[in-house]
Design a protein around this motif. Structure first.
Motif, PDB file in Angstrom:
ATOM      1  N   ARG A  12     -19.419 -10.876 -13.422  1.00  0.00           N
ATOM      2  CA  ARG A  12     -19.226 -11.835 -12.612  1.00  0.00           C
ATOM      3  C   ARG A  12     -17.734 -12.377 -12.950  1.00  0.00           C
ATOM      4  NH1 ARG A  12     -24.318 -13.418 -10.330  1.00  0.00           N
ATOM      5  NH2 ARG A  12     -25.421 -11.469 -10.054  1.00  0.00           N
ATOM      6  N   PRO A  13     -17.089 -13.066 -12.125  1.00  0.00           N
ATOM      7  CA  PRO A  13     -15.988 -13.673 -12.437  1.00  0.00           C
ATOM      8  C   PRO A  13     -15.834 -14.666 -13.787  1.00  0.00           C
ATOM      9  CG  PRO A  13     -16.096 -14.157 -10.260  1.00  0.00           C
ATOM     10  CD  PRO A  13     -17.441 -13.201 -10.766  1.00  0.00           C
ATOM     11  N   ASP A  14     -16.968 -15.209 -13.977  1.00  0.00           N
ATOM     12  CA  ASP A  14     -17.114 -16.030 -15.253  1.00  0.00           C
ATOM     13  C   ASP A  14     -18.005 -15.787 -16.408  1.00  0.00           C
ATOM     14  OD1 ASP A  14     -19.243 -16.716 -13.962  1.00  0.00           O
ATOM     15  OD2 ASP A  14     -19.205 -18.818 -14.233  1.00  0.00           O
ATOM     16  N   HIS A  15     -18.594 -14.508 -16.139  1.00  0.00           N
ATOM     17  CA  HIS A  15     -19.228 -13.922 -17.368  1.00  0.00           C
ATOM     18  C   HIS A  15     -19.407 -12.376 -17.072  1.00  0.00           C
ATOM     19  CE1 HIS A  15     -22.628 -14.737 -14.455  1.00  0.00           C
ATOM     20  NE2 HIS A  15     -23.215 -13.621 -14.753  1.00  0.00           N
ATOM     21  N   LEU A  16     -19.837 -11.730 -18.421  1.00  0.00           N
ATOM     22  CA  LEU A  16     -20.191 -10.355 -18.573  1.00  0.00           C
ATOM     23  C   LEU A  16     -21.515 -10.359 -19.105  1.00  0.00           C
ATOM     24  CD1 LEU A  16     -19.572  -7.084 -18.187  1.00  0.00           C
ATOM     25  CD2 LEU A  16     -18.263  -7.490 -20.471  1.00  0.00           C
ATOM     26  N   LEU A  17     -22.521  -9.578 -18.664  1.00  0.00           N
ATOM     27  CA  LEU A  17     -23.675  -9.106 -19.476  1.00  0.00           C
ATOM     28  C   LEU A  17     -23.458  -7.791 -19.530  1.00  0.00           C
ATOM     29  CD1 LEU A  17     -26.365  -9.145 -20.918  1.00  0.00           C
ATOM     30  CD2 LEU A  17     -27.487  -9.341 -18.732  1.00  0.00           C
ATOM     31  N   GLN A  18     -23.275  -7.126 -20.773  1.00  0.00           N
ATOM     32  CA  GLN A  18     -23.030  -5.720 -20.812  1.00  0.00           C
ATOM     33  C   GLN A  18     -24.197  -5.087 -21.959  1.00  0.00           C
ATOM     34  OE1 GLN A  18     -19.756  -4.504 -23.322  1.00  0.00           O
ATOM     35  NE2 GLN A  18     -19.238  -2.925 -22.263  1.00  0.00           N
ATOM     36  N   THR A  19     -24.988  -4.316 -21.125  1.00  0.00           N
ATOM     37  CA  THR A  19     -26.156  -3.858 -22.139  1.00  0.00           C
ATOM     38  C   THR A  19     -25.866  -2.418 -22.533  1.00  0.00           C
ATOM     39  OG1 THR A  19     -27.155  -2.992 -19.723  1.00  0.00           O
ATOM     40  CG2 THR A  19     -27.586  -4.992 -20.414  1.00  0.00           C
ATOM     41  N   PRO A  20     -26.660  -1.988 -23.651  1.00  0.00           N
ATOM     42  CA  PRO A  20     -26.219  -0.801 -24.203  1.00  0.00           C
ATOM     43  C   PRO A  20     -26.311   0.504 -23.215  1.00  0.00           C
ATOM     44  CG  PRO A  20     -27.900  -1.836 -25.510  1.00  0.00           C
ATOM     45  CD  PRO A  20     -27.609  -2.621 -24.320  1.00  0.00           C
ATOM     46  N   ASP A  21     -26.929   0.505 -22.090  1.00  0.00           N
ATOM     47  CA  ASP A  21     -26.922   1.773 -21.456  1.00  0.00           C
ATOM     48  C   ASP A  21     -25.568   1.841 -20.469  1.00  0.00           C
ATOM     49  OD1 ASP A  21     -27.920  -0.792 -20.069  1.00  0.00           O
ATOM     50  OD2 ASP A  21     -28.044   0.277 -18.204  1.00  0.00           O
ATOM     51  N   THR A  22     -24.705   0.866 -20.747  1.00  0.00           N
ATOM     52  CA  THR A  22     -23.416   0.796 -19.964  1.00  0.00           C
ATOM     53  C   THR A  22     -22.326   0.814 -20.881  1.00  0.00           C
ATOM     54  OG1 THR A  22     -23.412  -1.539 -19.774  1.00  0.00           O
ATOM     55  CG2 THR A  22     -24.147  -0.257 -17.934  1.00  0.00           C
ATOM     56  N   PHE A  23     -22.527   1.185 -22.182  1.00  0.00           N
ATOM     57  CA  PHE A  23     -21.387   1.308 -22.969  1.00  0.00           C
ATOM     58  C   PHE A  23     -20.926   2.513 -23.078  1.00  0.00           C
ATOM     59  CE2 PHE A  23     -23.620  -1.563 -26.603  1.00  0.00           C
ATOM     60  CZ  PHE A  23     -23.706  -2.937 -25.655  1.00  0.00           C
ATOM     61  N   ILE A  24     -19.430   2.545 -23.028  1.00  0.00           N
ATOM     62  CA  ILE A  24     -18.439   3.580 -23.292  1.00  0.00           C
ATOM     63  C   ILE A  24     -17.849   3.556 -24.375  1.00  0.00           C
ATOM     64  CG2 ILE A  24     -16.596   4.759 -22.179  1.00  0.00           C
ATOM     65  CD1 ILE A  24     -18.999   5.211 -20.687  1.00  0.00           C
ATOM     66  N   ARG A  25     -17.813   4.698 -25.517  1.00  0.00           N
ATOM     67  CA  ARG A  25     -17.137   4.443 -26.617  1.00  0.00           C
ATOM     68  C   ARG A  25     -15.857   5.335 -26.361  1.00  0.00           C
ATOM     69  NH1 ARG A  25     -22.246   4.432 -26.654  1.00  0.00           N
ATOM     70  NH2 ARG A  25     -23.202   3.372 -28.582  1.00  0.00           N
ATOM     71  N   SER A  26     -14.888   4.730 -27.182  1.00  0.00           N
ATOM     72  CA  SER A  26     -13.400   5.271 -27.088  1.00  0.00           C
ATOM     73  C   SER A  26     -12.630   5.120 -28.377  1.00  0.00           C
ATOM     74  CB  SER A  26     -12.436   4.631 -26.019  1.00  0.00           C
ATOM     75  OG  SER A  26     -12.375   3.182 -26.395  1.00  0.00           O
ATOM     76  N   PRO A  27     -11.826   5.970 -28.721  1.00  0.00           N
ATOM     77  CA  PRO A  27     -10.869   5.949 -29.926  1.00  0.00           C
ATOM     78  C   PRO A  27      -9.853   4.787 -29.907  1.00  0.00           C
ATOM     79  CG  PRO A  27     -10.252   7.843 -28.776  1.00  0.00           C
ATOM     80  CD  PRO A  27     -11.307   7.217 -27.871  1.00  0.00           C
ATOM     81  N   LEU A  28      -9.155   4.318 -30.848  1.00  0.00           N
ATOM     82  CA  LEU A  28      -8.035   3.325 -30.883  1.00  0.00           C
ATOM     83  C   LEU A  28      -7.150   3.670 -31.733  1.00  0.00           C
ATOM     84  CD1 LEU A  28      -9.764  -0.097 -30.388  1.00  0.00           C
ATOM     85  CD2 LEU A  28      -8.739   0.968 -28.572  1.00  0.00           C
ATOM     86  N   PRO A  29      -5.924   3.467 -31.637  1.00  0.00           N
ATOM     87  CA  PRO A  29      -4.826   3.860 -32.290  1.00  0.00           C
ATOM     88  C   PRO A  29      -4.814   3.368 -33.762  1.00  0.00           C
ATOM     89  CG  PRO A  29      -3.979   2.703 -30.403  1.00  0.00           C
ATOM     90  CD  PRO A  29      -5.334   2.543 -30.176  1.00  0.00           C
TER      91      PRO A  29
END
Ligand code: UGY
Ligand code: MN
Length: 246
Positions: A12-29
């Motif tokens: 939502r504009p004023d919050h995020l609930l992010q549960t493990p089933d939606t996690f995406i993993r990525s590398p970082l420089p």
């Protein structure tokens, strides 16, 4: 909760609930042998980043683009800074002021929370590196409520512009009020669960979930179940609302 696209996650504009089933993993420089789940970022609307870093044994972190806070969830990390080497295990944390030359290597497979925030120099004070373990931090009742204990991992002084606390709720304990404040939050549920009110929605939450709360997001939490609920929570602190970075 994947069938037919169902998830507890909510953006939502004023919050995020992010549960493990939606996690995406990525590398970082700069990092190798580490995968990152970027929970909070400027792209979301946050003025900081919060990630979970998942290290393979021997994985190394790259240099920090800003001041950096690290909290070890499990496994062992070796931190090299200022000519010293420190072993960081579950509950250990480190704060590295902006431009601190340091290295982080995983001695075993490990997971850590990483929080980074741009730093605006403060006249007359400069922050110091901090290394500690949560178990050595005194727990303080929140507003006199013994069933809700707060451990402040960062010092509170003019040189510091954010706080990271753990909050532990006995079963049935709850915030005594709905909070609405200018500070934003990044929150990782570490243990147990309950109900989080965010804006005008009430969400069941449990260990592993991440929440971002924008400035002024109405918020309240009550712990449910038979075990204590615990979360790690970031907030910007001691920042004038007109300060750059707010
Ligand atoms: O420090 C805080 O603002 C904290 N009490 N907020 C929260 O737990 N949502
Ligand atoms: Mn709050």
């Amino acid at each position: 909760m994947h069938p037919l696209g169902a998830t507890r996650s909510s953006r939502r504009p004023d919050h995020l609930l992010q549960t493990p089933d939606t996690f995406i993993r990525s590398p970082l420089p700069g990092a190798s042998g580490v995968e990152f789940i970027v929970h909070a970022s400027p792209q979301l609307g946050a003025r900081f980043t919060q990630m979970t870093a998942e290290f393979a044994a021997d994985g190394v972190l790259g240099p920090a683009p800003a001041q950096r806070f690290l909290y070890v969830l499990d496994g062992e990390l070796r931190l090299e800074a200022g000519g010293d080497q420190q072993s960081l295990t579950s509950g250990s944390f480190a704060y590295l002021p902006k431009d601190t030359v340091h290295g982080v290597r995983a001695a075993t497979a490990a997971r850590a929370v990483i929080i980074e925030k741009p730093y605006e120099a403060k006249a007359g004070s400069s922050p110091a590196m901090i290394i500690g373990n949560e178990s050595a931090v005194k727990a303080m009742p929140l507003m006199g409520d013994e069933s809700l204990r707060v451990r402040a991992l960062m010092p509170d002084g003019p040189a510091y512009d954010f706080a990271v606390n753990t909050m532990t709720y006995e079963p049935g304990a709850a915030l005594s009020m709905v909070e609405i404040h200018v500070m934003e939050h990044g929150l990782l549920m570490l243990e147990g669960g309950g109900i989080y009110r965010l804006g005008d929605s009430w969400y069941p939450v449990q260990a592993g979930d991440f929440i971002w709360m924008a400035p002024y997001c109405p918020q309240w939490f009550g712990a449910l179940g038979k075990e204590a609920a615990k979360y790690l929570i970031y907030k910007d602190w001691r920042m004038h609302p007109l300060e750059p970075g707010r």
